[in-house]
Design a protein around this motif. Structure first.
Motif, mmCIF file in Angstrom:
data_model
loop_
_atom_site.group_PDB
_atom_site.id
_atom_site.type_symbol
_atom_site.label_atom_id
_atom_site.label_comp_id
_atom_site.label_asym_id
_atom_site.label_seq_id
_atom_site.Cartn_x
_atom_site.Cartn_y
_atom_site.Cartn_z
ATOM 1 N N VAL A 1 18.145 22.413 -7.833
ATOM 2 C CA VAL A 1 18.044 21.166 -7.057
ATOM 3 C C VAL A 1 17.671 21.013 -6.135
ATOM 4 O O VAL A 1 17.079 19.935 -5.538
ATOM 5 N N THR A 2 17.484 22.583 -5.423
ATOM 6 C CA THR A 2 16.509 22.532 -3.858
ATOM 7 C C THR A 2 14.867 21.589 -4.579
ATOM 8 O O THR A 2 14.542 21.630 -3.570
ATOM 9 N N VAL A 3 14.584 22.356 -5.726
ATOM 10 C CA VAL A 3 13.097 21.302 -5.548
ATOM 11 C C VAL A 3 13.086 20.440 -5.801
ATOM 12 O O VAL A 3 12.088 19.299 -5.486
ATOM 13 N N LEU A 4 13.657 19.576 -6.043
ATOM 14 C CA LEU A 4 13.762 17.627 -6.659
ATOM 15 C C LEU A 4 14.956 17.579 -5.006
ATOM 16 O O LEU A 4 13.755 16.701 -4.734
ATOM 17 N N ARG A 5 15.099 17.849 -4.310
ATOM 18 C CA ARG A 5 15.382 17.603 -2.683
ATOM 19 C C ARG A 5 13.941 17.704 -2.245
ATOM 20 O O ARG A 5 13.645 17.148 -1.331
ATOM 21 N N GLU A 6 13.886 18.685 -1.704
ATOM 22 C CA GLU A 6 12.260 19.418 -1.198
ATOM 23 C C GLU A 6 11.097 17.972 -1.600
ATOM 24 O O GLU A 6 10.366 17.382 -0.641
ATOM 25 N N ARG A 7 11.000 17.369 -2.847
ATOM 26 C CA ARG A 7 10.255 15.880 -3.397
ATOM 27 C C ARG A 7 10.971 15.079 -3.484
ATOM 28 O O ARG A 7 9.985 14.323 -3.810
ATOM 29 N N GLY A 8 11.573 15.256 -3.170
ATOM 30 C CA GLY A 8 12.420 13.518 -2.336
ATOM 31 C C GLY A 8 13.260 12.737 -3.448
ATOM 32 O O GLY A 8 13.428 11.900 -2.873
ATOM 33 N N HIS A 9 13.403 13.305 -4.013
ATOM 34 C CA HIS A 9 14.334 12.952 -5.332
ATOM 35 C C HIS A 9 16.312 13.163 -5.051
ATOM 36 O O HIS A 9 15.815 14.662 -4.808
ATOM 37 N N PRO A 10 17.057 12.400 -5.238
ATOM 38 C CA PRO A 10 18.250 12.216 -4.758
ATOM 39 C C PRO A 10 18.644 13.404 -6.487
ATOM 40 O O PRO A 10 18.442 12.503 -7.072
ATOM 41 N N VAL A 11 19.946 13.900 -6.485
ATOM 42 C CA VAL A 11 20.469 14.508 -6.662
ATOM 43 C C VAL A 11 21.928 14.542 -7.128
ATOM 44 O O VAL A 11 22.213 14.351 -6.173
ATOM 45 N N THR A 12 22.948 14.759 -8.020
ATOM 46 C CA THR A 12 23.952 14.845 -8.472
ATOM 47 C C THR A 12 23.549 16.024 -9.306
ATOM 48 O O THR A 12 23.527 16.386 -10.616
ATOM 49 N N GLU B 1 10.690 25.302 -10.610
ATOM 50 C CA GLU B 1 9.016 24.083 -9.793
ATOM 51 C C GLU B 1 8.516 23.708 -11.387
ATOM 52 O O GLU B 1 8.533 22.117 -11.609
ATOM 53 N N VAL B 2 8.765 24.281 -12.241
ATOM 54 C CA VAL B 2 8.364 24.163 -13.617
ATOM 55 C C VAL B 2 9.611 22.536 -14.503
ATOM 56 O O VAL B 2 8.615 21.963 -15.183
ATOM 57 N N ALA B 3 9.951 23.157 -14.237
ATOM 58 C CA ALA B 3 11.768 21.960 -14.652
ATOM 59 C C ALA B 3 11.644 20.760 -13.899
ATOM 60 O O ALA B 3 11.056 19.956 -14.527
ATOM 61 N N VAL B 4 10.697 20.935 -12.280
ATOM 62 C CA VAL B 4 10.930 19.871 -11.939
ATOM 63 C C VAL B 4 9.972 19.094 -12.406
ATOM 64 O O VAL B 4 9.405 16.966 -12.437
ATOM 65 N N ASP B 5 8.706 19.316 -12.314
ATOM 66 C CA ASP B 5 7.219 18.776 -12.677
ATOM 67 C C ASP B 5 8.208 18.149 -14.683
ATOM 68 O O ASP B 5 6.683 16.904 -15.293
ATOM 69 N N ALA B 6 8.397 18.766 -15.298
ATOM 70 C CA ALA B 6 8.797 18.358 -17.063
ATOM 71 C C ALA B 6 9.399 17.223 -16.380
ATOM 72 O O ALA B 6 8.814 16.151 -17.172
ATOM 73 N N LEU B 7 9.947 16.965 -15.469
ATOM 74 C CA LEU B 7 11.042 15.673 -15.080
ATOM 75 C C LEU B 7 10.217 14.794 -14.542
ATOM 76 O O LEU B 7 10.197 13.317 -15.248
ATOM 77 N N GLU B 8 9.326 15.087 -13.665
ATOM 78 C CA GLU B 8 8.591 13.999 -13.258
ATOM 79 C C GLU B 8 7.577 13.868 -14.535
ATOM 80 O O GLU B 8 7.024 12.169 -14.696
ATOM 81 N N GLN B 9 7.255 14.340 -15.389
ATOM 82 C CA GLN B 9 5.807 13.325 -15.835
ATOM 83 C C GLN B 9 6.705 13.280 -16.683
ATOM 84 O O GLN B 9 6.050 13.052 -18.559
ATOM 85 N N ALA B 10 7.986 13.606 -17.376
ATOM 86 C CA ALA B 10 8.814 12.812 -18.588
ATOM 87 C C ALA B 10 7.811 14.136 -20.001
ATOM 88 O O ALA B 10 8.095 13.284 -20.827
#
Length: 302
Positions: A12-23, A196-205
């Motif tokens: 959640v922290t990394v997603l928000r740092e990169r500007g993504h809204p999170v639930t 960070e690896v998880a968010v990278d994987a999300l951003e890159q699908a």
């Protein structure tokens, strides 16, 4: 999903740092948790409204592979590990999500790397982790790629949230009990790296299996560094392989006599403890900051 846990909170922290809204969704009420839900019992229809309007989902709930239960343990693990993921990604597909991440186990990495170890055949937990990835991806379908992060020992802290094994190791490192370690070792990572690896994987699908590690450590090195982190540096002795095998086989025998079973079969667990469960390549990041977070202030953990 699992937003109140150690890894979920870091994601959640990394997603928000990169500007993504999170639930965030969790079974435990904590500050920052948006919805309370028990994923083990939630239906597809329970999940769909929580996913509406989102692009991706992360499954970060914890599974306890060492829990001893009445035999057979496989159906219980399947119900706890596999079925919630299949329902989640079925719901995600219906809601048009386009990416997902599952926090898995590095045992599936070693099952691929060393098929001769017969990990899936010997350990119900590993069978269920493999099924989790397979059935989750089947439920998601080709238009919703699902990355499975294969995680080793993960260190770190968020508030009072720590790895579930931190308390016993902290007390052991601070005590006067001799420190002994078997001859093998393990990959390790910080919760921040995992996030960070998880968010990278999300951003890159990404829809692949992704082993994650910052450092590979022998068990002796890991215990030495934990003792250093709590301010009680001591020599770590070698636990003979024969003693490791004998004690775990005895544990397996006692489980059998009691009609019980664990997700990791004690009879074969010695083979894992004595192996080098190392992941290559590593990130090269030092684990020391996460070690200090995990242990420096946990003297009162019970």
């Amino acid at each position: 999903m699992g937003g109140s846990g150690l890894i979920g909170a870091h994601v959640v922290t990394v997603l928000r740092e990169r500007g993504h809204p999170v639930t965030t969704v969790a079974r435990t009420a904590r500050p920052g948790v948006d919805h309370l839900l028990d994923l083990e019992s939630a239906s597809i229809e329970d999940l769909r409204p929580l996913l509406t309007g989102h692009d991706g989902v992360v499954f970060a709930t914890r599974a306890d592979e060492q829990r001893v239960l009445p035999r057979p343990v496989q159906p219980v693990l399947h119900r706890n590990i596999v079925e919630p993921v299949a329902r989640l990604f079925t719901a995600a597909r219906h809601e048009g999500l386009t990416r997902g991440v599952v926090m898995g186990s590095y045992y599936t990495y070693f099952d691929r790397l060393h098929p001769q170890w017969q990990l899936a055949a010997r350990h119900p937990y590993i069978r269920c982790r493999l099924a989790q990835a397979r059935e989750g991806r089947t439920a998601a379908g080709p238009e919703l790629p699902v990355a499975v992060l294969e995680l080793p020992f993960v260190f770190g802290r968020v508030g009072d949230r720590l790895p579930n094994w931190a308390g016993p190791l902290d007390r052991w490192a601070r005590s006067r009990t001799p420190l002994l370690a078997p001859g093998g070792g393990t990959a390790t990572a910080s919760a921040r790296t995992v996030a960070e690896v998880a968010v990278d994987a999300l951003e890159q699908a990404r829809g692949t299996d992704i082993p994650v590690a910052d450092e590979n450590l022998s068990w002796a090195d890991m215990i030495t560094r934990i003792a250093e982190a709590v301010g009680n540096r001591r020599r770590v002795g070698r636990l003979p392989a024969a003693a490791v095998r004998a004690s775990l086989r005895c544990g397996g025998l006692l489980h059998g006599l009691a009609g019980k079973e664990a997700g990791i079969n004690p009879t074969h667990f010695a083979d894992l403890l004595l192996a080098e469960l190392f992941i290559e390549p590593t990130t090269g990041r030092s684990l020391d900051p996460a070690l200090r977070e995990t242990f420096a202030a946990t003297a009162s953990v019970t």
